[in-house]
Design a protein around this motif. Structure first.
Motif, short mmCIF file in Angstrom:
data_model
loop_
_atom_site.label_atom_id
_atom_site.label_comp_id
_atom_site.label_asym_id
_atom_site.label_seq_id
_atom_site.Cartn_x
_atom_site.Cartn_y
_atom_site.Cartn_z
N LEU A 38 -18.78 -33.61 13.01
CA LEU A 38 -17.78 -32.65 13.49
C LEU A 38 -18.55 -31.49 14.09
N ILE A 39 -18.41 -31.27 15.39
CA ILE A 39 -19.09 -30.16 16.06
C ILE A 39 -18.08 -29.04 16.26
N VAL A 40 -18.45 -27.84 15.83
CA VAL A 40 -17.59 -26.67 15.97
C VAL A 40 -18.24 -25.71 16.97
N GLY A 41 -17.57 -25.53 18.11
CA GLY A 41 -18.05 -24.61 19.13
C GLY A 41 -17.15 -23.39 19.21
N ALA A 42 -17.63 -22.36 19.89
CA ALA A 42 -16.88 -21.11 20.03
C ALA A 42 -16.74 -20.79 21.52
N GLU A 43 -15.50 -20.60 21.96
CA GLU A 43 -15.21 -20.41 23.38
C GLU A 43 -16.06 -19.32 24.03
N ASN A 44 -16.26 -18.21 23.36
CA ASN A 44 -16.99 -17.07 23.94
C ASN A 44 -18.40 -16.93 23.38
N ASP A 45 -19.03 -18.05 23.10
CA ASP A 45 -20.37 -18.04 22.54
C ASP A 45 -21.38 -17.73 23.65
N GLY A 46 -22.00 -16.57 23.58
CA GLY A 46 -22.98 -16.17 24.57
C GLY A 46 -24.39 -16.63 24.24
N ILE A 47 -24.61 -17.08 23.02
CA ILE A 47 -25.93 -17.56 22.60
C ILE A 47 -26.05 -19.06 22.83
N ALA A 48 -25.03 -19.80 22.46
CA ALA A 48 -24.99 -21.25 22.65
C ALA A 48 -23.68 -21.61 23.33
N PRO A 49 -23.56 -21.31 24.63
CA PRO A 49 -22.31 -21.60 25.33
C PRO A 49 -21.90 -23.07 25.16
N VAL A 50 -20.63 -23.28 24.89
CA VAL A 50 -20.17 -24.64 24.61
C VAL A 50 -20.46 -25.61 25.76
N TYR B 163 -21.46 -33.29 21.72
CA TYR B 163 -20.35 -34.18 21.37
C TYR B 163 -20.30 -35.39 22.32
N GLU B 164 -20.37 -35.12 23.61
CA GLU B 164 -20.27 -36.19 24.59
C GLU B 164 -21.42 -37.18 24.50
N SER B 165 -22.58 -36.74 24.01
CA SER B 165 -23.73 -37.63 23.94
C SER B 165 -23.72 -38.55 22.72
N LEU B 166 -22.88 -38.24 21.74
CA LEU B 166 -22.79 -39.11 20.56
C LEU B 166 -22.21 -40.47 20.97
N ALA B 167 -22.72 -41.52 20.39
CA ALA B 167 -22.22 -42.86 20.70
C ALA B 167 -20.73 -42.94 20.38
N THR B 168 -19.99 -43.65 21.22
CA THR B 168 -18.54 -43.78 20.99
C THR B 168 -18.25 -44.54 19.70
N SER B 169 -19.23 -45.25 19.18
CA SER B 169 -19.05 -45.96 17.91
C SER B 169 -19.20 -45.03 16.71
N THR B 170 -19.67 -43.81 16.94
CA THR B 170 -19.85 -42.83 15.86
C THR B 170 -18.55 -42.09 15.62
N ASP B 171 -18.17 -41.94 14.35
CA ASP B 171 -17.01 -41.10 14.03
C ASP B 171 -17.39 -39.68 14.41
N ARG B 172 -16.58 -39.06 15.27
CA ARG B 172 -16.94 -37.75 15.79
C ARG B 172 -15.71 -36.94 16.13
N ALA B 173 -15.88 -35.62 16.08
CA ALA B 173 -14.80 -34.71 16.47
C ALA B 173 -15.44 -33.44 17.03
N TYR B 174 -14.67 -32.79 17.89
CA TYR B 174 -15.11 -31.54 18.52
C TYR B 174 -13.99 -30.52 18.37
N LEU B 175 -14.29 -29.42 17.72
CA LEU B 175 -13.34 -28.33 17.52
C LEU B 175 -13.89 -27.10 18.21
N GLU B 176 -13.16 -26.59 19.19
CA GLU B 176 -13.59 -25.36 19.86
C GLU B 176 -12.65 -24.24 19.47
N LEU B 177 -13.22 -23.20 18.93
CA LEU B 177 -12.46 -22.04 18.46
C LEU B 177 -12.11 -21.13 19.63
N ASN B 178 -10.85 -20.77 19.74
CA ASN B 178 -10.36 -19.93 20.82
C ASN B 178 -10.83 -18.49 20.64
#
Length: 123
Positions: free
Chosen positions: A33-45, A53-68
Motif C-alpha cells: 500500500l503506497i501512501v502519497g501526498a498531493e502537495n508533497d514538495g520533497i517526494a512529488p507523487v 505503484y505503477e511499476s509493481l507487477a500486476t500480480s502483486t496485491d497493491r493499492a495507492y492512496l493519495e491524500l488530498n
C-alpha cells in the motif's frame, strides 16, 4: 520499497510519502500500500509514489492512496486516512483477516481528504 525488495518474506509494506532514486520496483512481490501526498514538495507523487505503484507487477496485491492537499509530513501527525487504510492493509496481509476487504475494496472515493485511490482489487 527497498525493504520489500531485499526481504521478500515481509508480509506487507506501506511506504508513506515515499522517496527513492530507484523509480521502478517490478521485483517487489510483497503486498504494498503506497501512501502519497498531493502537495508533497520533497517526494512529488508524479515522480515517486505514482511511478512506484505503477511499476509493481500486476500480480502483486497493491493499492495507492493519495491524500488530498497533504504534504510530505502528513504521516508525522494524526491522519485518519493513513490510520484506517494502513491498519486494514496490515490486518489483511499480516493477519490474513479478510473481514477488512470491504474497507480496501473498492476503497475510499475522492473527498476532501482523499485525492485518489486505486488498487488491484479483489485481493
Amino acid at each position: 520499497m527497498a525493504a520489500a525488495k531485499s526481504r521478500p518474506s515481509i508480509d506487507a509494506a506501506i511506504p508513506l510519502t515515499p522517496w527513492h532514486t530507484d523509480k521502478t520496483w517490478p521485483e517487489v512481490s510483497t503486498p504494498t500500500l503506497i501512501v502519497g501526498a498531493e502537495n508533497d514538495g520533497i517526494a512529488p507523487v508524479a515522480s515517486h509514489a505514482e511511478p512506484f505503484y505503477e511499476s509493481l507487477a500486476t500480480s502483486t496485491d497493491r493499492a495507492y492512496l493519495e491524500l488530498n492537499a497533504a504534504t510530505h509530513s502528513a504521516p508525522n501527525s494524526e491522519n485518519a486516512q493513513i490510520s484506517t487504510y494502513s491498519l486494514a492493509w496490515l490486518k489483511r496481509f499480516v493477519d490474513g483477516d479478510t473481514s477488512v476487504d470491504p474497507i480496501l475494496c473498492p476503497g475510499p472515493a475522492a473527498s476532501s481528504t482523499v485525492e485518489e485511490y486505486r488498487s488491484s482489487c479483489p485481493f
